[in-house]
Design an enzyme around this catalytic site. Structure first.
Site, PDB file in Angstrom:
ATOM      1  N   ASP A 460     -58.210   2.403  21.324  1.00 16.78           N
ATOM      2  CA  ASP A 460     -57.182   3.872  21.048  1.00 16.78           C
ATOM      3  C   ASP A 460     -57.744   5.121  21.559  1.00 16.78           C
ATOM      4  O   ASP A 460     -57.754   6.208  22.076  1.00 16.78           O
ATOM      5  CB  ASP A 460     -56.135   3.245  20.084  1.00 16.78           C
ATOM      6  CG  ASP A 460     -56.422   3.243  18.478  1.00 16.78           C
ATOM      7  OD1 ASP A 460     -57.738   2.975  18.971  1.00 16.78           O
ATOM      8  OD2 ASP A 460     -55.951   3.497  17.975  1.00 16.78           O
ATOM      9  N   ARG A 464     -60.875   7.994  14.142  1.00 17.70           N
ATOM     10  CA  ARG A 464     -59.931   7.240  12.269  1.00 17.70           C
ATOM     11  C   ARG A 464     -60.125   5.806  12.348  1.00 17.70           C
ATOM     12  O   ARG A 464     -60.181   5.740  12.862  1.00 17.70           O
ATOM     13  CB  ARG A 464     -58.410   8.360  12.780  1.00 17.70           C
ATOM     14  CG  ARG A 464     -57.394   7.329  13.886  1.00 17.70           C
ATOM     15  CD  ARG A 464     -56.414   7.336  14.122  1.00 17.70           C
ATOM     16  NE  ARG A 464     -55.728   7.005  14.752  1.00 17.70           N
ATOM     17  CZ  ARG A 464     -54.389   7.117  15.401  1.00 17.70           C
ATOM     18  NH1 ARG A 464     -54.652   8.768  15.310  1.00 17.70           N
ATOM     19  NH2 ARG A 464     -53.397   6.635  16.410  1.00 17.70           N
ATOM     20  N   GLU A 466     -59.122   3.246  13.259  1.00 23.47           N
ATOM     21  CA  GLU A 466     -58.439   2.375  14.366  1.00 23.47           C
ATOM     22  C   GLU A 466     -59.337   1.749  14.906  1.00 23.47           C
ATOM     23  O   GLU A 466     -60.017   0.778  15.072  1.00 23.47           O
ATOM     24  CB  GLU A 466     -57.580   3.534  14.883  1.00 23.47           C
ATOM     25  CG  GLU A 466     -56.184   2.503  14.662  1.00 23.47           C
ATOM     26  CD  GLU A 466     -54.290   3.070  14.941  1.00 23.47           C
ATOM     27  OE1 GLU A 466     -53.412   2.057  15.985  1.00 23.47           O
ATOM     28  OE2 GLU A 466     -54.338   4.354  14.682  1.00 23.47           O
ATOM     29  N   TRP A 537     -47.272  -2.561  26.146  1.00 25.73           N
ATOM     30  CA  TRP A 537     -48.580  -3.335  25.583  1.00 25.73           C
ATOM     31  C   TRP A 537     -49.119  -4.388  26.228  1.00 25.73           C
ATOM     32  O   TRP A 537     -50.002  -4.939  26.623  1.00 25.73           O
ATOM     33  CB  TRP A 537     -48.195  -2.887  23.860  1.00 25.73           C
ATOM     34  CG  TRP A 537     -48.762  -1.581  23.462  1.00 25.73           C
ATOM     35  CD1 TRP A 537     -49.656  -1.171  22.363  1.00 25.73           C
ATOM     36  CD2 TRP A 537     -47.898  -0.662  23.836  1.00 25.73           C
ATOM     37  NE1 TRP A 537     -49.640   0.309  22.680  1.00 25.73           N
ATOM     38  CE2 TRP A 537     -48.908   0.488  23.004  1.00 25.73           C
ATOM     39  CE3 TRP A 537     -46.059   0.024  24.565  1.00 25.73           C
ATOM     40  CZ2 TRP A 537     -47.720   2.116  22.904  1.00 25.73           C
ATOM     41  CZ3 TRP A 537     -46.590   1.563  24.434  1.00 25.73           C
ATOM     42  CH2 TRP A 537     -47.199   2.113  23.797  1.00 25.73           C
ATOM     43  N   GLU A 747     -53.902  12.535  21.834  1.00 27.81           N
ATOM     44  CA  GLU A 747     -53.010  11.508  21.850  1.00 27.81           C
ATOM     45  C   GLU A 747     -50.948  11.972  22.186  1.00 27.81           C
ATOM     46  O   GLU A 747     -50.433  11.395  22.527  1.00 27.81           O
ATOM     47  CB  GLU A 747     -52.995  10.989  19.949  1.00 27.81           C
ATOM     48  CG  GLU A 747     -51.701   9.443  19.686  1.00 27.81           C
ATOM     49  CD  GLU A 747     -52.090   9.711  18.978  1.00 27.81           C
ATOM     50  OE1 GLU A 747     -53.526  10.261  17.845  1.00 27.81           O
ATOM     51  OE2 GLU A 747     -51.913   8.801  18.254  1.00 27.81           O
TER      52      GLU A 747
HETATM   53  C1  BGC Z   1     -52.098   4.134  18.452  1.00 32.74           C
HETATM   54  C2  BGC Z   1     -52.070   3.915  19.519  1.00 32.74           C
HETATM   55  C3  BGC Z   1     -51.151   2.548  20.179  1.00 32.74           C
HETATM   56  C4  BGC Z   1     -50.448   3.015  18.979  1.00 32.74           C
HETATM   57  C5  BGC Z   1     -49.227   2.189  18.909  1.00 32.74           C
HETATM   58  C6  BGC Z   1     -51.170   4.211  17.256  1.00 32.74           C
HETATM   59  O1  BGC Z   1     -51.567   4.336  16.149  1.00 32.74           O
HETATM   60  O2  BGC Z   1     -53.423   4.829  18.539  1.00 32.74           O
HETATM   61  O3  BGC Z   1     -52.518   4.306  20.877  1.00 32.74           O
HETATM   62  O4  BGC Z   1     -51.226   2.481  21.570  1.00 32.74           O
HETATM   63  O5  BGC Z   1     -50.427   3.035  18.052  1.00 32.74           O
HETATM   64  O6  BGC Z   1     -47.735   1.992  19.352  1.00 32.74           O
END
Ligand code: BGC
Length: 886
Positions: A460, A464, A466, A537, A747
């Site tokens: 994504d 950060r 993630e 998703w 984003e």
């Molecule tokens: C991510 C998104 C992801 C989403 C899901 C986020 O934290 O950065 O890109 O698809 O969560 O809802």
């Protein structure tokens, strides 16, 4: 002149490590038009000179020049193979032999490894992320007789391989990130020219990485295990056919390294004073090194990674040195990227260089770290004080444009800093330029969004805490990514992990590899709503394999993913009520601007989004079943698709043709997924335009609606509106970001708002490729290079450019698996000049949309129809000129 200019194996020129025979593909060039291959033959040899020849293929009367199976070769492990092809065409010409493609076979059977996973750590180290050293000294007496030597290597954690004092290969972050318990990649390196007579030393540095590091926004360690470990098998082939084998086992020695700490999110601490000089060179005494321990890991999980390792792909120099209003020293690299900062430094032992990496300056021009959340993105280097020292981190990467220099022991000279851009090695296949500089920058930003986020897994965001393989993001960006780069093997790898990480019932985790299941305690949404099976998703399970099939034409991806695709459709069916699907936590039209203040969830109802995707994925799966000739499945899922569409129409359309949810996204999905009753198509399109006008021509869509917005307009006769939407440059829009100086895709539409304030720091990445999914519209529609699913992989394709947007010209090249497809259009008044290039052994339907008068046909027989003019063309270059209506 007929020539084969490139031969590929799984679309790569070389594969280093192969377990299953790859498919061959080749690019043919000829000055003739309408060139078709009529026959080919293949040769395989262990030698680059093709003497002797191992396999001398007969001429095959066949037009296929891609996805050709190499069936007759019996591979054995750890051998070098060279392959070449020769072709004949429909003019009776015969090409020379092509340049050779090469491959090194891997460890074909798990029992052949004879190696152990060895660790320098013990379970006590589970919370640590220091690097460790492993070494093995061995003697070669017959080095002069070496024919070839290959090492196969992998790790639990990350590794860097060394031999005789130098790092082997250009790769970084190996063995990458996969569903390790099911699927662990190993890399293969050619050591033929590096091994020496006498003593040789193999060394490895290992680090925590994704395997045992601190991962996920809930910050959990040890998702896969508690100890790093290395496995390697070196095979030395001698000219007389004998072999020497050196494997990782208990005879290796271990030591601590100078890497004191290394974590994906938090960066690295390195104390150069602790470096052990010559640790993997010959003549070194390993007295005092500790024994290794053996770690258990199933060897049948080991799979060769032949290509697409993460590598240093580019280097960027700083563009400016900034002193912020708060007095911080900041280096600006001018581009948001993922990778490392490499620096040179001179100083005293114990001096430090400390860097913090970040994406944007705040409205006042100060360092902004808040959106990194808990990721510190910090590197610390402690000097050994021995002249010039050069360093970059090892088992981490940073997502950044700016670097705050917190410590540096000398005067700061920008020449001493370089940004090393890391991403999975892939061939760039898409090139785009036009007369609108803003659009060119948008294309650049989309491309850099890909570069920044294709670090082994489609993530994504890269900065950060993630950096996860969110399926939705990878789903919506897949087609765009596959115009920009050759993603066949990158996505095949990720889809393999998707398949492994699917729930037994066919549910698809939100992130692949899945590290959220069981570890999302602090996250309310996920702990209550579950960690799998959200519409748009989870549909990556179907849409991504189908996209690969469309772009590269290889049925293998559909075969490999077939059960996974089917599992996902059946999961939806099992949880649908009367064909309306909905399930636990849904992200819906994520981060749409029509969300309630402060919410991430757009207002388009979840059951509509879910059922729309249910219909779409079921349709694609039915098509896949048809391609693979699974007739019963095709009949079943085709009927299911029709039933879902009928129910969608009953449930969401009023009898007079109004769509129940009056949102842009609802209308986009209904149109793009063909869910609109034909009688209401016009009305649905008109309403979409109304909804656009209500926002003064702006989108308010999120992840679900945005990718298809321009398509929904241009496919339904609203070409002008599609261009206008694309080219809007005030908030919110793609070019708003460009005007705000973005170098990647944000984003949020309102990542930085017009007043300079920012969207909440808890979720505000400036390198999120999702909205870059509009890139496919540039290739498929503006340039008009569209795949034909009846002859996928661009064996036959459609060229149907849609001029507009006030652009004077646009030029696109897409490097298809058959060769470059080119489109260039120039508009002056009503006159359009169009140049198209169609690769040899392909054909295309050329559509001159809106053409009224044909001024130059360049020998092509066009027919007039409702769209304008249409013709079938074979390979060649065509210069066309036509008038469009005023
Ligand atoms: C991510 C998104 C992801 C989403 C899901 C986020 O934290 O950065 O890109 O698809 O969560 O809802």
């Amino acid at each position: 002149m007929l020539a084969v200019t490139r031969l590929t194996l799984n679309q790569e020129s070389a594969l280093s490590g192969v377990q299953e025979l790859p498919v061959l593909g080749w690019k043919i060039e000829s000055a003739d038009r309408n060139v078709r291959q009529t026959a080919y033959r293949i040769q395989v040899s262990h030698e680059q000179s093709f003497d002797p020849i191992l396999l001398h293929g007969e001429w095959q009367e066949c037009e296929s020049s891609n996805n050709v199976a190499l069936t007759e070769l019996m591979m054995t492990s750890s051998q070098h193979y060279f392959i070449r092809v020769q072709v004949r065409d429909n003019y009776g010409k015969t090409s020379n032999w092509s340049p050779a493609a090469e491959m090194i076979s891997g460890v074909l059977y798990p029992h052949e490894w004879q190696a152990e996973f060895i660790s320098a750590e013990t379970p006590v180290d589970k919370d640590h992320s220091a690097g460790t050293l492993l070494r093995k000294s061995f003697v070669l007496n017959r080095a002069q007789d070496i024919q070839s030597a290959f090492i196969h290597v992998s790790a639990l954690g990350l590794y860097e391989l060394h031999l005789n004092g130098r790092k082997i290969g250009e790769d970084a972050l190996t063995p990458g990130w996969t569903s390790y318990h099911n699927h662990l990649l190993y890399q293969t390196y050619n050591l033929t020219d590096i091994l020496e007579k006498g003593e040789n030393v193999l060394g490895a540095i290992t680090g925590a990485g994704w395997y045992k590091g601190d991962m996920g926004f809930s910050r959990h360690r040890n998702y896969y295990g508690e100890q790093t470990a290395l496995i390697s098998r070196l095979v030395i082939n001698y000219k007389d056919g004998s072999q020497d084998i050196v494997v990782s086992d208990e005879s290796w020695k271990a030591h601590d390294s100078a890497i004191l700490f290394s974590e994906i999110y938090d960066g690295e601490i390195y104390d150069a004073r602790r470096e052990i000089s010559g640790w993997c060179a010959k003549g070194f005494s390993a007295d005092g090194w500790r024994p290794v321990s053996v770690v258990t890991h199933e060897k049948s999980t080991l799979v060769a990674q032949g290509s697409n390792t993460v590598r240093k792909m580019e280097e960027l120099k700083p563009v400016q040195l900034i002193t912020t209003p708060q007095g911080d020293t900041v280096i600006d690299f001018g581009q948001n990227l993922s990778g490392w900062v490499e620096f040179k430094v001179c100083g005293n032992a114990g001096d430090k260089v400390v860097l913090r990496h970040f994406e944007v300056l705040d409205a006042q021009g100060n360092v902004y770290l808040d959106n990194l959340r808990t990721a510190t993105q910090r590197t610390e280097y402690v000097l050994k004080g021995e002249g010039e020292e050069i360093w970059h981190p090892h088992f981490t990467w940073q997502g950044f444009r700016y670097v705050k220099v917190e410590q540096y022991p000398a005067a700061l000279d920008l020449n001493n800093f370089t940004a090393i851009v890391l991403h999975s090695a892939m061939e760039q296949t898409g090139y785009f330029a036009c007369s609108n500089p803003g659009l060119n920058q948008l294309h650049h930003n989309i491309l850099w969004g890909l570069k920044g986020n294709f670090i082994d897994v489609p993530t994504d965001c890269p900065q950060r805490d993630e950096r996860l393989g969110w399926t939705g993001d990878a789903q919506i960006f897949c087609r765009t990514a596959s115009y920009l780069m050759q993603t066949r093997n990158f996505f095949a790898k990720w889809l393999t992990d998707l398949r492994y990480d699917q729930t037994p019932e066919g549910g698809v985790p939100h992130v692949i590899p899945d590290i959220l299941t069981g570890y999302c305690g602090k996250d309310r949404l996920l702990s209550e709503g579950g960690t799998h099976s959200a519409s748009a998703w989870a549909d990556a399970a179907v849409i991504n394999p189908w996209t690969m099939y469309l772009m590269y034409g290889d049925t293998r991806v559909l075969e490999n993913q077939y059960d996974s695709m089917k599992g996902w459709i059946d999961f939806m069916t099992a949880h649908a009520e009367n064909h309306i699907w909905h399930y636990k936590l849904q992200f819906g039209d994520w981060v749409a601007l029509d969300a309630k203040e402060g919410s991430y969830f757009g207002v388009t109802p979840n059951d509509l989004t879910c059922t729309a995707y249910y219909a779409y994925s079921t349709q694609l799966f039915a098509k896949a079943a048809k391609v693979l000739k699974r007739d019963a499945d095709y009949q079943h899922y085709n009927a299911l698709h029709q039933a879902i569409v009928r129910r969608f129409q009953e449930e969401f359309f009023t009898p007079s043709g109004r769509l129940a949810a009056r949102t842009q996204t609802a209308h986009i999905l209904a149109l793009y997924f063909n869910l609109v009753p034909e009688a209401f198509r016009q009305k649905t399109t008109d309403t979409l335009v109304e909804l656009l006008n209500e926002h003064n021509g702006h989108l308010v869509t999120g992840f679900v609606g945005t990718p298809y917005f321009c398509h929904a307009l241009s496919q339904n006769g609203r070409i002008r509106e599609a261009w206008d939407l694309l080219l809007k440059d005030d908030f919110p829009s793609w070019l708003y970001q460009v005007k705000a100086g973005a170098t990647t895709i944000w984003e949020h539409w309102d990542g930085i708002k017009p007043d300079g304030s920012m969207w909440s720091a808890d979720m505000n990445s400036f390198n999120h490729y999702a909205y870059g999914a509009v890139g496919e519209w540039l290739y498929r529609v503006a340039a008009g290079i569209e795949a034909d699913e009846e002859q996928p992989g661009f064996k036959h394709f459609i060229i149907k450019p849609l001029t507009g947007g006030g652009l004077n010209w646009l030029e696109t090249r897409y490097q298809s698996v058959y060769g470059a497809i080119g489109v260039r259009w120039e508009v002056s008044g009503q006159e359009v000049n169009l140049c198209v290039k169609v690769p040899a052994n392909t054909s295309a339907t050329v559509v001159l949309t809106g053409g009224e008068t044909l001024l130059e046909a360049d020998g092509v027989d066009f027919i007039r129809n409702a769209e304008g003019f249409t013709a079938e063309v074979g390979s060649g270059e065509y210069r066309l000129k036509y008038h469009v209506a005023g």
